[in-house]
Write an enzyme that holds these catalytic residues in place. Structure first.
Site, PDB file in Angstrom:
ATOM      1  N   SER A 106       0.795  -1.222   0.000  1.00 43.93           N
ATOM      2  CA  SER A 106       0.000   0.000   0.000  1.00 43.93           C
ATOM      3  C   SER A 106       0.830   1.276   0.000  1.00 43.93           C
ATOM      4  CB  SER A 106      -0.954   0.003   1.190  1.00 43.93           C
ATOM      5  OG  SER A 106      -0.246  -0.188   2.408  1.00 43.93           O
ATOM      6  N   HIS A 154      -5.204  -3.059  -3.095  1.00 47.10           N
ATOM      7  CA  HIS A 154      -4.805  -2.107  -4.139  1.00 47.10           C
ATOM      8  C   HIS A 154      -4.614  -2.749  -5.505  1.00 47.10           C
ATOM      9  CE1 HIS A 154      -4.298   1.101  -1.169  1.00 47.10           C
ATOM     10  NE2 HIS A 154      -3.812   0.150  -0.390  1.00 47.10           N
ATOM     11  N   LYS A 171     -11.644   1.254  -2.334  1.00 43.59           N
ATOM     12  CA  LYS A 171     -10.543   1.779  -3.140  1.00 43.59           C
ATOM     13  C   LYS A 171     -10.960   1.800  -4.610  1.00 43.59           C
ATOM     14  CE  LYS A 171      -7.686   1.133   0.697  1.00 43.59           C
ATOM     15  NZ  LYS A 171      -7.049   0.212   1.621  1.00 43.59           N
TER      16      LYS A 171
HETATM   17  C1  LIG Z   1      -6.976   0.059   3.006  1.00 45.16           C
HETATM   18  C2  LIG Z   1      -6.390  -1.267   3.326  1.00 45.16           C
HETATM   19  C3  LIG Z   1      -7.001  -2.125   4.234  1.00 45.16           C
HETATM   20  C4  LIG Z   1      -8.179  -1.704   5.067  1.00 45.16           C
HETATM   21  O1  LIG Z   1      -9.329  -1.631   4.315  1.00 45.16           O
HETATM   22  P1  LIG Z   1     -10.532  -0.732   4.874  1.00 45.16           P
HETATM   23  O2  LIG Z   1     -11.723  -1.241   4.153  1.00 45.16           O
HETATM   24  O3  LIG Z   1     -10.183   0.667   4.551  1.00 45.16           O
HETATM   25  O4  LIG Z   1     -10.599  -1.002   6.351  1.00 45.16           O
HETATM   26  C5  LIG Z   1      -6.468  -3.380   4.398  1.00 45.16           C
HETATM   27  N1  LIG Z   1      -5.359  -3.765   3.723  1.00 45.16           N
HETATM   28  C6  LIG Z   1      -4.732  -2.949   2.868  1.00 45.16           C
HETATM   29  C7  LIG Z   1      -3.516  -3.432   2.157  1.00 45.16           C
HETATM   30  C8  LIG Z   1      -5.221  -1.677   2.645  1.00 45.16           C
HETATM   31  O5  LIG Z   1      -4.580  -0.850   1.817  1.00 45.16           O
END
Ligand SMILES: *Cc1c(COP(=O)(O)O)cnc(C)c1O
Length: 406
Positions: A195, A223, A254
């Site tokens: 991330s 991602h 995302k």
């Molecule tokens: C954003 C993210 C999460 C958390 O997801 P949310 O739905 O925002 O709680 C988990 N793992 C990774 C790699 C992320 O980038």
């Protein structure tokens, strides 16, 4: 009588000497246009957002909003209960089936957040006496999940699959020496796309190691899904993997532009999660209108492949222009393009200077990343224009040159 004040040392972020580590929230007052741009209004100024995760430009798509409104008039807003009591609705069920089809897994299970999905995946598969192996750059939620599981946690150097093989081999030797009983479970967990760095996990090697040693492999593709792979099915599709990976975690906030998360895998895995996962059982179900909006988004993301092609083309444009301007980049072919500046102070100063130029890129500092790798985490979106990307590179080049002279 006043309450006694605990005598604890103030954490670093409250220390007046470290203002560059203090986090502040910015208020996004409005989205000034409804034309699908990545513009936001902050403190009365219009900025181009280069630090969101809306990779496909779907978060503000009117078709998602229409799906949300339609479902809210039919199903209301709140689910009113957890999935296992009376909160599981037809929009949830349909979305789970569509996510299973999209990922090529037998079943998928919805969670309210990716954070909760990761807690569920690890704590349901590992417990006291088991072993969890995590990449050092894994998302915080995977680390917290491993700690909560009470399993033994080992963090391996970033992308070092050789270290994973060795750890599994050593642990097998130790297990053979133990008294009879069920062999301890072993889990490897990793981001698919990291991330904060944008690079990919060595999934073929991790999958082979997991397979050879009877370990679970959990891939958190927050991602990757929607963005990479020939059809946007994520890091697994990119590497030509599918069933080799036991547990796939995806998030919906995302690339899909809504909110929520899911775990996909075998029917057996999903049944186990329904029975055991505390972050599934003991929490209110996601609102159905969100599930309906996500169904619309998933269909659009698959139909409008130009969005994926566009964000990757803009990524290529950014990298080529940045390289030509002497801006240091990391090895990332994804829309996450960090520019490492070193100290938190340098990252904060660069972020402020970009804002003066109408460009919003947040500074990423410790403890999210190590102190000497404080950075600007630039993210591209299909909602950006070529001109905006060029403006960002020009501003960055100027700011870095000024910092080098100072
Ligand atoms: C954003 C993210 C999460 C958390 O997801 P949310 O739905 O925002 O709680 C988990 N793992 C990774 C790699 C992320 O980038």
């Amino acid at each position: 009588m006043p309450l006694p004040r605990p005598n604890v040392r103030a954490p670093a972020f409250l220390d007046a000497r470290a203002p560059s580590l203090r986090r502040v929230r910015r208020i996004v007052q409005a989205f000034p246009t409804q034309d699908g741009s990545a513009h936001v209004l902050i403190e009365g100024r219009r900025l181009v957002n280069f630090c969101g995760n809306d990779y496909l430009g779907l978060a503000r798509d009117p078709r998602l909003a229409a799906a949300l409104r339609g479902a809210s008039s039919e199903c209301g807003v709140g689910a009113g209960a957890s999935h296992l009591v009376s909160g599981h609705g037809r929009e949830h069920q349909a979305l789970e089936e569509e996510l299973a089809a999209f990922t090529g897994c037998e079943r998928a299970l919805l969670f309210s957040t990716g954070y909760m999905a990761n807690l569920a995946a690890i704590t349901s598969l590992a417990g006291r006496g088991d072993l969890v192996l995590l990449d050092r750059f894994s998302h915080a939620s995977l680390i917290d999940a491993a700690l909560l599981s009470r399993a033994r946690l080992r963090r391996y150097a970033h992308r070092d699959w050789g270290a994973v093989e060795r750890a599994l081999e050593r642990q097998r030797g130790a297990a053979a020496g133990e008294a009879a009983g069920a062999a301890p479970a072993r889990l490897i967990a990793t981001d698919g796309v990291f991330s904060m760095d944008g690079d990919l996990a060595p999934l073929p090697q991790l999958a082979a190691a997991a397979h050879a040693r009877g370990a679970w492999l959990i891939v958190d593709d927050a991602h990757g899904l929607g963005v990479i792979g020939a059809q946007g099915r994520g890091t697994l599709e990119h590497f030509g993997l599918s069933r080799e990976v036991g547990v796939l975690v995806g998030t919906l906030g995302k690339a899909f532009g809504t909110f929520g998360a899911f775990i996909a895998g075998s029917a057996e895995l999903i049944e186990r999660l329904i029975q055991q996962a505390r972050t599934y059982i003991y929490t209110t179900a996601l609102p159905q209108p969100i599930a309906a909006a996500t169904r619309a988004s998933l269909a659009i993301a698959q139909r409008e492949s130009w969005r994926r092609e566009r964000v990757l083309a803009l990524t290529g444009r950014f990298r080529a222009a940045a390289a030509a301007a002497g801006i240091p980049l990391l090895e990332s072919a994804t829309p996450i393009q960090p520019v490492v500046l070193g100290t938190p102070e340098a990252a904060v100063a660069a972020s402020r200077a970009l804002e003066q130029a109408g460009l919003w890129v947040a500074a990423i500092r410790p403890p999210t990343v190590p102190r000497d790798s404080s950075r600007l985490r630039v993210t591209l979106s299909a909602a950006h224009t070529e001109d905006e990307v060029d403006r960002l590179v020009a501003a960055l080049a100027q700011i870095l040159a000024a910092q080098a002279r100072a």
